[in-house]
Scaffold this active site. Structure first.
Site, mmCIF file in Angstrom:
data_model
loop_
_atom_site.group_PDB
_atom_site.id
_atom_site.type_symbol
_atom_site.label_atom_id
_atom_site.label_comp_id
_atom_site.label_asym_id
_atom_site.label_seq_id
_atom_site.Cartn_x
_atom_site.Cartn_y
_atom_site.Cartn_z
ATOM 1 N N TYR A 1 0.835 -1.205 0.000
ATOM 2 C CA TYR A 1 0.000 0.000 0.000
ATOM 3 C C TYR A 1 0.870 1.256 0.000
ATOM 4 C CZ TYR A 1 -3.409 3.511 1.474
ATOM 5 O OH TYR A 1 -4.207 4.636 1.547
ATOM 6 N N THR B 1 -13.704 5.864 6.700
ATOM 7 C CA THR B 1 -14.395 5.244 5.573
ATOM 8 C C THR B 1 -14.345 3.720 5.702
ATOM 9 O OG1 THR B 1 -12.507 4.932 4.073
ATOM 10 C CG2 THR B 1 -13.509 7.125 4.133
#
Length: 331
Positions: free
Chosen positions: A209, A246
């Site tokens: 990531y 989120t």
């Protein structure tokens, strides 16, 4: 990569996340923060937002629609996309919101999306590369790329290059077209492994990531360099939305989830707040003609030192062109 390296990779990502959270909290405690920025109407200008059906992307689309933009959501869920379009149309009273299918995990789908968009014969003033995946288990895209690198970076790299000519034709000296690429604080602990960009050796979701987010910054700066040399009226900036509450955090470790569940209301930005930097980068008059910036909390700031290394930027660009099958002379 050893097991120790895997552990250190995770520790670095969570450490930089903690630092970002602390900075975010201190900012939130200042008088007048958080605040909702105010931007001028966009008079029908056209924008594409990837991943615009939920989270930061959804609120980015809604904000731009309220400013009068013609917004196209690029996403990989047709039903969710159409529902989002209906909802945003009702909330903003802007009929020029639409959905086009685009799976960033498939180069074929990206080419099809661009073909469909270009068939509309409309300009493109803003491209916001917002979609992404976070800390997913090891898996490949349809083209065999590691998913973080393939979706977060290579998918947007290809999409941007395929839309560049339209962006250049749409930009003018007084109103540049804009590209906004979303990165994150994790790029500060990212490393590019050119001998293993697909993270095939002892996979680390944290390292993969962070690498994808660093790649986005390097790509943005080199593309801005190329556009400047060419004299094109297109700017490229990086938007860091901060630490936002989120659904992307479903793969975060238990301690991280505990913080999200218990203190998320205090430490994390809402998805709406997380969209402000993207919108700022897309429409703020302060950034007219200004590119090559790393933006956090609607302000210009410094990215990782190595991200300014032009040799590294150039090397990544060349390798990326090979991976997605485009010529290194696109510009």
């Amino acid at each position: 990569m050893s097991l120790l390296s895997l552990l250190l990779s995770a520790v670095r990502v969570y450490y930089i996340g903690f630092c970002a959270l602390l900075q975010q909290l201190l900012r939130r405690l200042r008088p007048g923060c958080p605040f909702k920025p105010d931007f001028p109407q966009q008079n029908g200008n056209v924008a594409i937002v990837t991943g615009g059906t939920r989270g930061i992307g959804y609120h980015t689309v809604k904000y731009l629609a309220r400013l009068g933009m013609h917004v196209i959501i690029a996403g990989n869920n047709e039903r969710e996309g159409q529902e989002t379009v209906m909802k945003i149309k009702e909330e903003t009273l802007n009929a020029k919101v639409e959905f086009l299918y685009c799976d960033l995990a498939s180069m074929k789908s990206i080419h099809q999306f661009v073909h469909t968009f270009k068939a509309k014969n409309c300009p493109l003033h803003v491209l916001i590369n917002n979609a992404g995946v976070l800390l997913v288990p090891e898996r490949k895209t349809k083209d065999g790329f590691e998913e973080h690198f393939g979706v977060n970076y290579l998918g947007h790299f290809l999409l941007t290059n395929l839309l560049l000519e339209t962006l250049k034709q749409s930009g003018t000296q007084s109103h540049n077209a804009r590209i906004v690429n979303l990165s994150s604080a994790t790029h500060f602990v990212g490393e590019l492994h050119f001998n293993d960009l697909q993270s095939s050796r002892l996979y680390s979701p944290h390292g993969a990531y962070a690498q994808s987010k660093l790649a986005i910054v390097l790509f943005s700066y080199w593309l801005q360099h190329l556009l400047t040399v060419e004299g094109s009226h297109v700017t490229v900036n990086v938007a860091d939305p901060g630490i936002v509450n989120t659904s992307l955090y479903k793969h975060v470790s238990c301690p991280g989830k505990l913080v999200k569940w218990t203190l998320g209301w205090l430490l994390l930005k809402t998805p709406e707040e997380g969209s402000y930097t993207s919108v700022y980068a897309a429409v703020s008059p302060e950034l007219e003609g200004v590119g090559g910036c790393y933006l956090l909390h609607e302000q210009r700031t410094k990215s990782l030192d190595v991200s300014y290394d032009e040799k590294l930027q150039r090397r990544l660009w060349t390798e990326s062109c090979k991976l997605v099958g485009i010529h290194d002379t696109v510009l």
